[in-house]
Design a protein around this motif. Sequence first.
Motif, PDB file in Angstrom:
ATOM      1  N   UNK A 194     -25.601 -12.661  30.944  1.00  0.00           N
ATOM      2  CA  UNK A 194     -26.093 -11.967  32.133  1.00  0.00           C
ATOM      3  C   UNK A 194     -25.337 -10.664  32.349  1.00  0.00           C
ATOM      4  N   UNK A 195     -24.026 -10.693  32.100  1.00  0.00           N
ATOM      5  CA  UNK A 195     -23.242  -9.464  32.214  1.00  0.00           C
ATOM      6  C   UNK A 195     -23.694  -8.442  31.178  1.00  0.00           C
ATOM      7  N   UNK A 196     -24.057  -8.921  29.978  1.00  0.00           N
ATOM      8  CA  UNK A 196     -24.535  -8.014  28.928  1.00  0.00           C
ATOM      9  C   UNK A 196     -25.877  -7.390  29.318  1.00  0.00           C
ATOM     10  N   UNK A 197     -26.741  -8.171  29.967  1.00  0.00           N
ATOM     11  CA  UNK A 197     -28.024  -7.634  30.421  1.00  0.00           C
ATOM     12  C   UNK A 197     -27.788  -6.540  31.463  1.00  0.00           C
ATOM     13  N   UNK A 198     -26.855  -6.765  32.374  1.00  0.00           N
ATOM     14  CA  UNK A 198     -26.529  -5.756  33.373  1.00  0.00           C
ATOM     15  C   UNK A 198     -26.067  -4.456  32.719  1.00  0.00           C
ATOM     16  N   UNK A 199     -25.275  -4.582  31.673  1.00  0.00           N
ATOM     17  CA  UNK A 199     -24.828  -3.393  30.945  1.00  0.00           C
ATOM     18  C   UNK A 199     -26.014  -2.672  30.308  1.00  0.00           C
ATOM     19  N   UNK A 200     -26.970  -3.441  29.792  1.00  0.00           N
ATOM     20  CA  UNK A 200     -28.152  -2.833  29.175  1.00  0.00           C
ATOM     21  C   UNK A 200     -28.988  -2.068  30.194  1.00  0.00           C
ATOM     22  N   UNK A 201     -29.056  -2.606  31.413  1.00  0.00           N
ATOM     23  CA  UNK A 201     -29.793  -1.933  32.481  1.00  0.00           C
ATOM     24  C   UNK A 201     -29.220  -0.535  32.715  1.00  0.00           C
ATOM     25  N   UNK A 202     -27.900  -0.437  32.746  1.00  0.00           N
ATOM     26  CA  UNK A 202     -27.259   0.853  33.001  1.00  0.00           C
ATOM     27  C   UNK A 202     -27.243   1.748  31.772  1.00  0.00           C
ATOM     28  N   UNK A 203     -27.156   1.149  30.591  1.00  0.00           N
ATOM     29  CA  UNK A 203     -26.996   1.941  29.373  1.00  0.00           C
ATOM     30  C   UNK A 203     -28.260   2.709  29.013  1.00  0.00           C
TER      31      UNK A 203
END
Length: 846
Positions: free
Chosen positions: A540-549
């Motif tokens: 889930x933390x990785x998905x959040x990073x993808x949202x911003x990236x």
Amino acid sequence: SYKFDSGGDPAVIPTLTREEFVSFYKKHYHPTNAKLFVAGDESDVYHALSQADRYMSPMGYNPDSRKDSAIAYQKRTFHKPVSERRPYAAAPGEGDSGYMLCITWLLNTQPTTSMMQLAWIVLNSLLLGKSSSPLTKALEDSNLGESTIGGGLDDTLLQATFSIGMKGLKKREDVNVLEGLIMETLHKLDSEGFSEDDIASSMNTIEFSLREGGGGLRGMEIFLGALSQWNYDQNPREAIIYEDALRMLKEEIERTGSNLFQQMIRDTLISNNHRVALELYPSANLEEEQLQDQKIQIATAQSRMSEEEYQNVIDEGIKLKQLQAMEEAPEVVASNPSLSISDIDSAPIEYPIHVEDNFAKSGIQLVLHEVESDGIAYVDFGLDVSMVPYDDIILLNSLVALLNEAGTSEMSDAEFRNYIGKVTGGVSAHLQVMSTKPAGWDDENKVLPGVNILSILFIRGKCTADKIPDLFDVFEKMLMDVNLDSKDILRNALKSDLSGRKSSLTNRGHSFADTRMRGRYSVRNFLGEKMHGFSSLDSSAAVLESVDADWSQFVLRLDAMRKAIINGAREGMILNLTGDRYVLDAAMEVAEDFLVNKLPVDLGNPAPPTPNFRSIPHPWVNRAVQEMKGAYSSQDEGIAAPTQVAFVGEGGRMYNVGESVSGSASVVSHYLSTGYMWDVIRAKNGAYGAYSKFSSVDGIGTFYTYRDPNTPDKTLELFNGAAQSILDDASSSALTRDNNAAITTAIIGTIGGLDGSALSPRAAGWEALILHLYGESIISRQQHRNEILKTTADDFHEYAQRIKGWREQSVAIVASLSAFNEMQSRTGQELSVLVQANANQEDDES
């Protein structure tokens, strides 16, 4: 006093003397302080009250018990708001980042009218009820923290409170900024008020909820609802009779509109100085400091005792253990009221179901449940998502979040959610990933391979019969027109979800431990752990990073996913309708138009047929199997969390894939939970909860504890005694089928868990749908029930031997790092200790 935790504080428990403990029990655990509620047929109610009177009257009235337990109204005494700072134990890897702030107001200092109590429920909904509600939105859009906390209105005690704040604040300075934002938002609402749509949506949602009920056992709903008044010697009817209050509130809103709620904000929140702003700041050393303080307290208490006093404490502890180990005399057990096997219905509970394939030549399966629903329609529309690539399944929660919270091409998120609230009793999306029986296994109870899986996106809604067209209109908009390009909404939803799961790790660690263990044994369980267990924290933390990236690329992936799902083969879709006969007729008429004319059909590129997953493995299986091999490098794992207690789990395979499982296995597992687990691990060794869990679906048995004060190695040693305890009972006279005897009690308890309470109409329709999708026949359910009812001591003996020989045994423990270190120093046993990889990463602002 309500300032004390009913579970006790480990830092204070050592100061409690035996005299204080016994005195408190004698004073407060008395019929004078009891509330007795009986629901049922009239003759049963009067008989139960008569029996209770005969039992409790000889104990008499205890005026001291009543006097010392009465709760008086607290006055507002703060001349200005109070601010407090307290430390909390930071999670491993988080260091000194992550502040929290929660502001709490005392709302009333005297009894309030039923209308004003209901008005506060509506105001709470207006402020916080949806992600688009103004106070929730202001906080989450600020990006100051991870998620809102506090929960808003708490009206369960004598005096109501209102709490709001955030956790996961990055800097100390953000605490003051957040407090200012909360007060600024309240001032703005006091000035501008709420729109008619806002109020109409909240009013309809709350009225629908009041009329429908909570969906559980009605008698318990009434009892628990009444306690908010009854506990304080007020009229319990005031808490459960709402018609007059609702009518008066509607009249007041008609007369004053939003002014009613603006005045409430002004008087009880903005102008109310009796509030506390509590700041929690992270401490990496607090856990160790608390442990040292406990040791000092225990040593200090011991140093103040004479040798004789210290020996008396030891002797009384031994006596207590002996008393706990004593069995009740047979004549005492026999005198207890009890059920017998003959009192149990030999047939399983079945709910009405009618299945029609290719409804209205749409290719979609229709499932109907005709039940009494008081004119409410319950509609569930499911779409297969098996075409989603394995690498993208971690994005499914993002799609679900946007379906539940975003707006449409023509309506903002607030406008769309208000529309849903005005015309329905609620609509939501959720993902269902479940096992299904292999073809030909309908009538058999065998351990499933775990590769026959259904993955379905459900849109679930409810409405009154006259609003059925509106409900399907909401379904259409939610599926095909929700604005996926809603970065802030998704980011807030994902942050809040991740924050909630991290909190659950310390509050419900037993669930994480059990899910982690079961994920080692089957693909279906592994997918569950990947999507909802400890593994999901990092993904889930990785998905959040993808949202911003790369947001634009992220939206394209979500849009492609949505198109693939709604353009999927119709054979992979299902419509489930529950309600009265006339409700079903009305729903089918609208449903036909929705399924035939509203769902898109790509004639130029038709979707391939949905496979029959009862005959072949799900497409995600191969990749999941590969991932499983690397995910569990150790069979014995610890999960580090900031907690003063432990959640200890151990499990293993008891039945192989394809092996038949008797219903008696559930009886013995239940017997362990209510017997050995309760008596030895909970009562004698202090765990707040201890359980045995067995699933015939995967053939896995597990033991686990909840809020366990013991070092994990001690609990694991106690688990090792479970099988032998069964064998000892089986070799004695303890396991018989006489009334009130162990086997009979375990059978009745197992059937009670199987049948549960009377389901609400919505729950009955959903339960019947899940059984239909699972592929279980009435023959299978009847056989399982028969085996439960026929359980013998031989079945107990066989189950115990399976525990002793369980295969692929594994351990999963949620505890603090210090607990794992102590365990290793005591036993030399090393666990693979997991720490959330993204614990110390701050969110990057985009």
